[in-house]
Design a protein around this motif. Structure first.
Motif, PDB file in Angstrom:
ATOM      1  N   PHE A   1      54.605  19.368  39.428  1.00 29.47           N
ATOM      2  CA  PHE A   1      53.578  19.552  40.468  1.00 29.47           C
ATOM      3  C   PHE A   1      53.576  20.995  40.919  1.00 29.47           C
ATOM      4  O   PHE A   1      54.623  21.599  41.077  1.00 29.47           O
ATOM      5  N   ARG A   2      52.382  21.430  41.075  1.00 31.96           N
ATOM      6  CA  ARG A   2      52.277  22.798  41.570  1.00 31.96           C
ATOM      7  C   ARG A   2      52.311  22.782  43.088  1.00 31.96           C
ATOM      8  O   ARG A   2      51.696  21.939  43.725  1.00 31.96           O
ATOM      9  N   ARG A   3      52.988  23.703  43.575  1.00 28.53           N
ATOM     10  CA  ARG A   3      53.014  23.838  45.029  1.00 28.53           C
ATOM     11  C   ARG A   3      51.793  24.614  45.473  1.00 28.53           C
ATOM     12  O   ARG A   3      51.450  25.642  44.903  1.00 28.53           O
ATOM     13  N   LYS A   4      51.163  24.106  46.471  1.00 27.22           N
ATOM     14  CA  LYS A   4      49.994  24.756  47.006  1.00 27.22           C
ATOM     15  C   LYS A   4      50.442  25.892  47.925  1.00 27.22           C
ATOM     16  O   LYS A   4      51.382  25.731  48.690  1.00 27.22           O
ATOM     17  N   ASP A   5      49.768  27.007  47.836  1.00 27.42           N
ATOM     18  CA  ASP A   5      50.120  28.102  48.733  1.00 27.42           C
ATOM     19  C   ASP A   5      49.739  27.691  50.155  1.00 27.42           C
ATOM     20  O   ASP A   5      48.600  27.344  50.431  1.00 27.42           O
ATOM     21  N   SER A   6      50.699  27.712  51.016  1.00 26.32           N
ATOM     22  CA  SER A   6      50.413  27.285  52.381  1.00 26.32           C
ATOM     23  C   SER A   6      49.811  28.449  53.174  1.00 26.32           C
ATOM     24  O   SER A   6      50.290  29.568  53.112  1.00 26.32           O
ATOM     25  N   GLU A   7      48.748  28.117  53.860  1.00 25.67           N
ATOM     26  CA  GLU A   7      48.112  29.118  54.702  1.00 25.67           C
ATOM     27  C   GLU A   7      48.777  29.098  56.065  1.00 25.67           C
ATOM     28  O   GLU A   7      49.235  28.063  56.541  1.00 25.67           O
ATOM     29  N   SER A   8      48.816  30.217  56.693  1.00 19.68           N
ATOM     30  CA  SER A   8      49.400  30.264  58.030  1.00 19.68           C
ATOM     31  C   SER A   8      48.439  29.563  58.995  1.00 19.68           C
ATOM     32  O   SER A   8      47.220  29.663  58.859  1.00 19.68           O
ATOM     33  N   PRO A   9      48.972  28.857  59.977  1.00 18.16           N
ATOM     34  CA  PRO A   9      48.091  28.153  60.908  1.00 18.16           C
ATOM     35  C   PRO A   9      47.264  29.160  61.721  1.00 18.16           C
ATOM     36  O   PRO A   9      47.729  30.233  62.063  1.00 18.16           O
ATOM     37  N   ARG A  10      46.036  28.773  62.021  1.00 19.51           N
ATOM     38  CA  ARG A  10      45.189  29.651  62.804  1.00 19.51           C
ATOM     39  C   ARG A  10      44.419  28.831  63.833  1.00 19.51           C
ATOM     40  O   ARG A  10      44.176  27.639  63.656  1.00 19.51           O
ATOM     41  N   VAL A  11      44.039  29.498  64.873  1.00 19.52           N
ATOM     42  CA  VAL A  11      43.325  28.860  65.971  1.00 19.52           C
ATOM     43  C   VAL A  11      41.828  29.038  65.725  1.00 19.52           C
ATOM     44  O   VAL A  11      41.343  30.148  65.525  1.00 19.52           O
ATOM     45  N   GLU A  12      41.115  27.923  65.752  1.00 19.51           N
ATOM     46  CA  GLU A  12      39.666  27.975  65.579  1.00 19.51           C
ATOM     47  C   GLU A  12      39.041  28.341  66.922  1.00 19.51           C
ATOM     48  O   GLU A  12      39.227  27.647  67.925  1.00 19.51           O
ATOM     49  N   LEU A  13      38.305  29.416  66.983  1.00 17.59           N
ATOM     50  CA  LEU A  13      37.699  29.887  68.228  1.00 17.59           C
ATOM     51  C   LEU A  13      36.317  29.296  68.481  1.00 17.59           C
ATOM     52  O   LEU A  13      35.849  29.284  69.621  1.00 17.59           O
ATOM     53  N   THR A  14      35.671  28.803  67.487  1.00 17.79           N
ATOM     54  CA  THR A  14      34.302  28.308  67.644  1.00 17.79           C
ATOM     55  C   THR A  14      34.198  27.180  68.667  1.00 17.79           C
ATOM     56  O   THR A  14      33.348  27.252  69.573  1.00 17.79           O
ATOM     57  N   PRO A  15      35.034  26.130  68.623  1.00 20.27           N
ATOM     58  CA  PRO A  15      34.917  25.085  69.647  1.00 20.27           C
ATOM     59  C   PRO A  15      35.229  25.594  71.055  1.00 20.27           C
ATOM     60  O   PRO A  15      34.587  25.181  72.020  1.00 20.27           O
ATOM     61  N   MET A  16      36.173  26.528  71.156  1.00 17.52           N
ATOM     62  CA  MET A  16      36.519  27.055  72.471  1.00 17.52           C
ATOM     63  C   MET A  16      35.346  27.866  73.041  1.00 17.52           C
ATOM     64  O   MET A  16      35.023  27.761  74.230  1.00 17.52           O
ATOM     65  N   ILE A  17      34.681  28.646  72.218  1.00 13.92           N
ATOM     66  CA  ILE A  17      33.526  29.423  72.667  1.00 13.92           C
ATOM     67  C   ILE A  17      32.396  28.489  73.083  1.00 13.92           C
ATOM     68  O   ILE A  17      31.717  28.727  74.091  1.00 13.92           O
ATOM     69  N   ASP A  18      32.191  27.411  72.351  1.00 14.95           N
ATOM     70  CA  ASP A  18      31.166  26.424  72.709  1.00 14.95           C
ATOM     71  C   ASP A  18      31.432  25.836  74.090  1.00 14.95           C
ATOM     72  O   ASP A  18      30.524  25.701  74.919  1.00 14.95           O
ATOM     73  N   VAL A  19      32.684  25.486  74.356  1.00 10.75           N
ATOM     74  CA  VAL A  19      33.046  24.908  75.654  1.00 10.75           C
ATOM     75  C   VAL A  19      32.821  25.923  76.764  1.00 10.75           C
ATOM     76  O   VAL A  19      32.291  25.596  77.839  1.00 10.75           O
TER      77      VAL A  19
END
Length: 144
Positions: free
Chosen positions: A3-21
């Motif tokens: 099995f190939r290991r998937k490159d893990s992306e660093s966690p990030r905060v989505e700003l779009t929902p916060m801007i909507d609120v």
């Protein structure tokens, strides 16, 4: 099985929902806020221990500032214009109305008396003088 290991992306905060609120909150507060079109009258009322009188629909509100400026229903007016306005109401109408005087506690006593005399001459039998509620020690102890 390899099995190939998937490159893990660093966690990030989505700003779009916060801007909507934030925009929704901004719109809510803009719609629900009332704006005063004209500046208010700055009156520092004296304290008094009398009971509160319910406001009536049929009343004339007169403000007297510390400098002696006179306002009728929050619009600047002179003593002679106040007298003309009250004469225009008629004695029969004024007998059923309340004359509410909101005089600054630093206003000259003579000015207050002049305004009250104009009201009396024009048929007002009910005169209310606005005051701020005093807080006595008994009220504080009772937690009211």
């Amino acid at each position: 099985m390899g099995f190939r290991r998937k490159d893990s992306e660093s966690p990030r905060v989505e700003l779009t929902p916060m801007i909507d609120v934030v925009f929704l909150l901004l719109i809510f507060f803009m719609i629900s806020t009332t704006f005063i079109e004209r500046p208010g009258v700055n009156i520092d009322l004296p304290e008094g221990g009398a009971q509160q009188v319910a406001t009536e629909k049929k009343e004339v509100e007169v403000y007297l500032t510390e400098e002696g400026d006179l306002y009728l229903q929050r619009e600047a007016i002179t003593l002679s214009e106040l007298n003309e306005h009250l004469v225009g109401l008629g004695v029969e109408t004024t007998r059923e109305m309340t004359f509410l005087l909101m005089a600054d506690k630093s206003a000259r006593h003579g000015w207050v008396i002049e305004v009250m005399e104009i009201a009396r001459r024009n048929g007002f039998v009910r005169l209310a003088i606005a005051t701020d509620k005093t807080i006595d020690e008994k009220t504080i102890r009772q937690g009211e």
